[in-house]
Design a protein around this motif. Structure first.
Motif, mmCIF file in Angstrom:
data_model
loop_
_atom_site.group_PDB
_atom_site.id
_atom_site.type_symbol
_atom_site.label_atom_id
_atom_site.label_comp_id
_atom_site.label_asym_id
_atom_site.label_seq_id
_atom_site.Cartn_x
_atom_site.Cartn_y
_atom_site.Cartn_z
ATOM 1 N N LEU A 67 0.814 -1.218 0.000
ATOM 2 C CA LEU A 67 0.000 0.000 0.000
ATOM 3 C C LEU A 67 0.848 1.268 0.000
ATOM 4 O O LEU A 67 0.396 2.308 -0.485
ATOM 5 N N SER A 68 2.064 1.211 0.526
ATOM 6 C CA SER A 68 2.915 2.407 0.451
ATOM 7 C C SER A 68 3.331 2.692 -0.987
ATOM 8 O O SER A 68 3.440 3.854 -1.379
ATOM 9 N N VAL A 69 3.541 1.652 -1.771
ATOM 10 C CA VAL A 69 3.847 1.851 -3.196
ATOM 11 C C VAL A 69 2.652 2.459 -3.907
ATOM 12 O O VAL A 69 2.785 3.397 -4.701
ATOM 13 N N VAL A 70 1.460 1.930 -3.601
ATOM 14 C CA VAL A 70 0.247 2.477 -4.210
ATOM 15 C C VAL A 70 0.042 3.924 -3.757
ATOM 16 O O VAL A 70 -0.278 4.805 -4.561
ATOM 17 N N GLY A 71 0.241 4.176 -2.467
ATOM 18 C CA GLY A 71 0.068 5.533 -1.959
ATOM 19 C C GLY A 71 1.069 6.510 -2.545
ATOM 20 O O GLY A 71 0.732 7.662 -2.836
ATOM 21 N N LEU A 78 -1.709 14.152 -5.662
ATOM 22 C CA LEU A 78 -2.399 14.729 -4.504
ATOM 23 C C LEU A 78 -1.562 15.852 -3.888
ATOM 24 O O LEU A 78 -0.378 16.024 -4.207
ATOM 25 N N ALA A 79 -2.166 16.565 -2.952
ATOM 26 C CA ALA A 79 -1.581 17.797 -2.431
ATOM 27 C C ALA A 79 -0.314 17.577 -1.607
ATOM 28 O O ALA A 79 0.632 18.362 -1.709
ATOM 29 N N TRP A 80 -0.218 16.568 -0.804
ATOM 30 C CA TRP A 80 0.917 16.424 0.111
ATOM 31 C C TRP A 80 2.121 15.758 -0.534
ATOM 32 O O TRP A 80 3.175 15.671 0.080
ATOM 33 N N GLY A 81 1.971 15.200 -1.660
ATOM 34 C CA GLY A 81 3.103 14.604 -2.364
ATOM 35 C C GLY A 81 3.247 13.105 -2.097
ATOM 36 O O GLY A 81 2.582 12.532 -1.235
ATOM 37 N N ILE A 83 5.715 11.214 -0.813
ATOM 38 C CA ILE A 83 6.339 10.697 0.413
ATOM 39 C C ILE A 83 5.318 10.587 1.538
ATOM 40 O O ILE A 83 5.200 9.545 2.190
ATOM 41 N N PHE A 84 4.560 11.666 1.780
ATOM 42 C CA PHE A 84 3.571 11.626 2.853
ATOM 43 C C PHE A 84 2.486 10.589 2.577
ATOM 44 O O PHE A 84 2.095 9.837 3.463
ATOM 45 N N TRP A 85 1.984 10.546 1.337
ATOM 46 C CA TRP A 85 0.932 9.575 1.034
ATOM 47 C C TRP A 85 1.468 8.149 1.062
ATOM 48 O O TRP A 85 0.750 7.217 1.432
ATOM 49 N N GLY A 86 2.713 7.943 0.700
ATOM 50 C CA GLY A 86 3.312 6.612 0.820
ATOM 51 C C GLY A 86 3.395 6.172 2.273
ATOM 52 O O GLY A 86 3.109 5.022 2.610
ATOM 53 N N LEU A 87 3.793 7.093 3.162
ATOM 54 C CA LEU A 87 3.840 6.776 4.592
ATOM 55 C C LEU A 87 2.452 6.528 5.173
ATOM 56 O O LEU A 87 2.256 5.597 5.969
#
Length: 152
Positions: A67-71, A78-81, A83-87
């Motif tokens: 899911l981190s790869v998907v995120g 998305l707005a936060w970029g 790295i944040f969405w991956g985390l």
């Protein structure tokens, strides 16, 4: 000489005792001690000193990675970029996997342990002469002893 052996509490134990009596071992020289089953439930979380060989984080790590790869891929738009969405997605995946593993250990494996109804083991102690030691040991092994030890 004493022979110690462990058996499952089943018909093979009874057969071993009757065979020993037929071979000339006195009833007073045979002593069977049943072990008690654990009354308290096993701990789910390991400590630093004890571990039962099961882990609760294996599915969580795999889902967290996926899911981190998907995120991170979605995070480019998305707005936060990424790295944040991956985390964030990695943490969510880890929590879902941890919950799945916790559910399987608490509910499904507990049901399986209770339905199996494993009977306790029995320790069989036989006092004999050294001449009879080899014969008695062979009898115990033939009747499916889990382990045998000799003390002279």
């Amino acid at each position: 000489m004493q022979l110690y052996s462990t058996f499952d509490n089943d018909i093979y134990l009874e057969m071993a005792i009757s065979t020993l009596e037929k071979k000339g071992v006195n009833k007073e020289s045979i002593y069977a001690v049943p072990l008690d089953n654990r009354t308290e439930e096993r701990r789910l979380f390991d400590t630093i000193h004890t571990a039962d060989g099961t882990t609760l984080i294996d599915i969580g790590v795999a889902l967290g990675t996926a899911l981190s790869v998907v995120g991170a891929s979605i995070g480019f738009e998305l707005a936060w970029g990424p790295i944040f969405w991956g985390l964030i997605f990695g943490f969510i995946g880890f929590m879902i996997g941890f919950a799945i593993r916790l559910l399987t250990e608490k509910v499904f494996k507990k049901r399986k342990r209770l339905s199996r109804g494993k009977s306790p083991e029995v320790i069989l102690i036989v006092d004999c002469e050294e001449i009879q030691g080899e014969l008695i040991e062979n009898i115990l092994w033939e009747h499916l002893a889990l382990g045998v030890a000799k003390v002279k």
